[in-house]
Design a protein around this motif. Structure first.
Motif, PDB file in Angstrom:
ATOM      1  N   GLU A 206     -14.709  12.181  -1.616  1.00 52.08           N
ATOM      2  CA  GLU A 206     -13.401  12.827  -1.724  1.00 52.08           C
ATOM      3  C   GLU A 206     -13.506  14.311  -1.401  1.00 52.08           C
ATOM      4  O   GLU A 206     -12.594  14.899  -0.816  1.00 52.08           O
ATOM      5  N   ALA A 207     -14.628  14.916  -1.769  1.00 52.16           N
ATOM      6  CA  ALA A 207     -14.829  16.336  -1.477  1.00 52.16           C
ATOM      7  C   ALA A 207     -14.780  16.590   0.021  1.00 52.16           C
ATOM      8  O   ALA A 207     -14.281  17.626   0.480  1.00 52.16           O
ATOM      9  N   ALA A 208     -15.273  15.626   0.800  1.00 57.05           N
ATOM     10  CA  ALA A 208     -15.255  15.782   2.253  1.00 57.05           C
ATOM     11  C   ALA A 208     -13.822  15.794   2.784  1.00 57.05           C
ATOM     12  O   ALA A 208     -13.515  16.505   3.745  1.00 57.05           O
ATOM     13  N   LEU A 209     -12.939  15.028   2.141  1.00 54.86           N
ATOM     14  CA  LEU A 209     -11.536  15.038   2.556  1.00 54.86           C
ATOM     15  C   LEU A 209     -10.935  16.419   2.352  1.00 54.86           C
ATOM     16  O   LEU A 209     -10.195  16.926   3.202  1.00 54.86           O
ATOM     17  N   TYR A 210     -11.278  17.025   1.213  1.00 56.55           N
ATOM     18  CA  TYR A 210     -10.671  18.312   0.867  1.00 56.55           C
ATOM     19  C   TYR A 210     -11.255  19.472   1.661  1.00 56.55           C
ATOM     20  O   TYR A 210     -10.761  20.595   1.561  1.00 56.55           O
ATOM     21  N   ARG A 211     -12.273  19.203   2.446  1.00 59.12           N
ATOM     22  CA  ARG A 211     -12.737  20.243   3.374  1.00 59.12           C
ATOM     23  C   ARG A 211     -11.806  20.355   4.575  1.00 59.12           C
ATOM     24  O   ARG A 211     -11.812  21.351   5.297  1.00 59.12           O
ATOM     25  N   HIS A 212     -10.999  19.313   4.781  1.00 53.95           N
ATOM     26  CA  HIS A 212     -10.079  19.300   5.915  1.00 53.95           C
ATOM     27  C   HIS A 212      -8.623  19.453   5.496  1.00 53.95           C
ATOM     28  O   HIS A 212      -7.792  19.927   6.267  1.00 53.95           O
TER      29      HIS A 212
ATOM     30  N   ALA B 143       0.824  -1.212   0.000  1.00 58.48           N
ATOM     31  CA  ALA B 143       0.000   0.000   0.000  1.00 58.48           C
ATOM     32  C   ALA B 143       0.859   1.264   0.000  1.00 58.48           C
ATOM     33  O   ALA B 143       0.540   2.250   0.620  1.00 58.48           O
ATOM     34  N   GLU B 144       2.000   1.206  -0.747  1.00 57.17           N
ATOM     35  CA  GLU B 144       2.883   2.363  -0.783  1.00 57.17           C
ATOM     36  C   GLU B 144       2.170   3.600  -1.331  1.00 57.17           C
ATOM     37  O   GLU B 144       2.453   4.724  -0.948  1.00 57.17           O
ATOM     38  N   ARG B 145       1.216   3.377  -2.261  1.00 57.53           N
ATOM     39  CA  ARG B 145       0.488   4.506  -2.820  1.00 57.53           C
ATOM     40  C   ARG B 145      -0.988   4.386  -2.456  1.00 57.53           C
ATOM     41  O   ARG B 145      -1.659   3.440  -2.852  1.00 57.53           O
ATOM     42  N   VAL B 146      -1.478   5.336  -1.701  1.00 59.50           N
ATOM     43  CA  VAL B 146      -2.877   5.366  -1.285  1.00 59.50           C
ATOM     44  C   VAL B 146      -3.555   6.520  -2.015  1.00 59.50           C
ATOM     45  O   VAL B 146      -3.104   7.658  -1.929  1.00 59.50           O
ATOM     46  N   THR B 147      -4.631   6.226  -2.720  1.00 61.25           N
ATOM     47  CA  THR B 147      -5.351   7.273  -3.439  1.00 61.25           C
ATOM     48  C   THR B 147      -6.383   7.921  -2.519  1.00 61.25           C
ATOM     49  O   THR B 147      -6.848   7.308  -1.551  1.00 61.25           O
ATOM     50  N   THR B 148      -6.751   9.156  -2.844  1.00 63.20           N
ATOM     51  CA  THR B 148      -7.777   9.829  -2.049  1.00 63.20           C
ATOM     52  C   THR B 148      -9.119   9.120  -2.198  1.00 63.20           C
ATOM     53  O   THR B 148      -9.920   9.112  -1.265  1.00 63.20           O
ATOM     54  N   ALA B 149      -9.352   8.516  -3.360  1.00 61.73           N
ATOM     55  CA  ALA B 149     -10.607   7.786  -3.566  1.00 61.73           C
ATOM     56  C   ALA B 149     -10.696   6.595  -2.612  1.00 61.73           C
ATOM     57  O   ALA B 149     -11.733   6.357  -1.982  1.00 61.73           O
ATOM     58  N   ALA B 150      -9.576   5.858  -2.499  1.00 60.85           N
ATOM     59  CA  ALA B 150      -9.556   4.699  -1.598  1.00 60.85           C
ATOM     60  C   ALA B 150      -9.655   5.143  -0.143  1.00 60.85           C
ATOM     61  O   ALA B 150     -10.335   4.514   0.678  1.00 60.85           O
ATOM     62  N   LEU B 151      -8.999   6.244   0.180  1.00 60.77           N
ATOM     63  CA  LEU B 151      -9.044   6.770   1.541  1.00 60.77           C
ATOM     64  C   LEU B 151     -10.460   7.206   1.913  1.00 60.77           C
ATOM     65  O   LEU B 151     -10.970   6.866   2.984  1.00 60.77           O
ATOM     66  N   ALA B 152     -11.114   7.916   0.993  1.00 65.84           N
ATOM     67  CA  ALA B 152     -12.486   8.368   1.242  1.00 65.84           C
ATOM     68  C   ALA B 152     -13.426   7.176   1.411  1.00 65.84           C
ATOM     69  O   ALA B 152     -14.297   7.167   2.287  1.00 65.84           O
ATOM     70  N   ALA B 153     -13.230   6.154   0.570  1.00 65.37           N
ATOM     71  CA  ALA B 153     -14.083   4.970   0.645  1.00 65.37           C
ATOM     72  C   ALA B 153     -13.902   4.250   1.976  1.00 65.37           C
ATOM     73  O   ALA B 153     -14.873   3.766   2.568  1.00 65.37           O
ATOM     74  N   ARG B 154     -12.659   4.185   2.458  1.00 64.24           N
ATOM     75  CA  ARG B 154     -12.393   3.505   3.720  1.00 64.24           C
ATOM     76  C   ARG B 154     -13.077   4.225   4.886  1.00 64.24           C
ATOM     77  O   ARG B 154     -13.596   3.587   5.818  1.00 64.24           O
TER      78      ARG B 154
END
Length: 207
Positions: free
Chosen positions: A61-67, A45-56
């Motif tokens: 993804e927009a909610a991530l970028y509010r922070h 998991a060296e590369r984690v995408t924002t899509a995967a992070l948001a899904a987890r």
């Protein structure tokens, strides 16, 4: 307080907080960082995408970028945590131990234990998680290891107030190379090879 307790105290700072349906201010930000660190603990998991992070997390993804304005900012926050934790552990050693080989060895031992207890942070420290990210992130990690090496030089200097000798500079460089090598092996083995394996014996030979 033992060295193990020192590292456990740091580990407690990144333990998962209970998830609420309506996070309090700052809680979602912490959840994002905890989840990112947790995902980095997974082999491959060296590369984690924002899509995967948001899904987890279960948000958009927009909610991530509010922070965080970018994924780079998320990694900067992780690096901040690593740096604060490491410098705190170093400070605890220098306040308890007199300058010399024992102080230097205990600093390295604590940093190895910190990495072993925080696998996701180890991927940040080795730079594996930063390969596809902004170059400034790797520069920050490089600077952190420069700070560690500078402290080891001071720990190994011959007497109070003296300039570190050439031997101290060489030994400090070897200790940092050993530390980085142990972290790399730990991360690239999928966290199967313990970085603290034969640690005391190795440090005794180096210092």
């Amino acid at each position: 307080m033992t060295d193990e307790q020192d590292v456990n105290d740091v580990q407690d700072d990144v333990s998962a907080a209970p998830t609420r349906k309506r996070p309090r201010p700052g809680e979602r930000r912490l959840q994002i960082l905890q989840t990112l660190a947790g995902m980095l603990e997974q082999p491959g998991a060296e590369r984690v995408t924002t899509a995967a992070l948001a899904a987890r997390i279960g948000v958009s993804e927009a909610a991530l970028y509010r922070h965080f304005a970018s994924k780079a900012q998320m990694f900067e926050a992780l690096i901040d945590f690593v740096e604060q934790s490491i410098m705190g552990l170093i400070r605890q050693v220098t306040e308890r131990e007199s300058q010399g080989p024992v102080q230097a060895s205990r600093i390295v031992a604590l940093l190895v234990q910190f990495a072993e207890k925080n696998p996701g942070m180890t991927r940040v420290m080795t730079g594996d998680a930063l390969v596809h990210e902004h170059a400034r992130l790797q520069e920050r990690v490089n600077l952190l290891f420069d700070k560690i090496e500078a402290q080891l030089r001071q720990s190994l200097r011959s007497s109070e107030g003296a300039t570190p000798t050439v031997d101290a500079q060489v030994t400090a460089s070897l200790l940092v190379a050993f530390l980085m090598g142990r972290l790399q092996r730990y991360a690239r083995s999928g966290f199967k090879r313990s970085p603290s394996e034969h640690l005391a014996a190795c440090l005794a030979r180096l210092v």
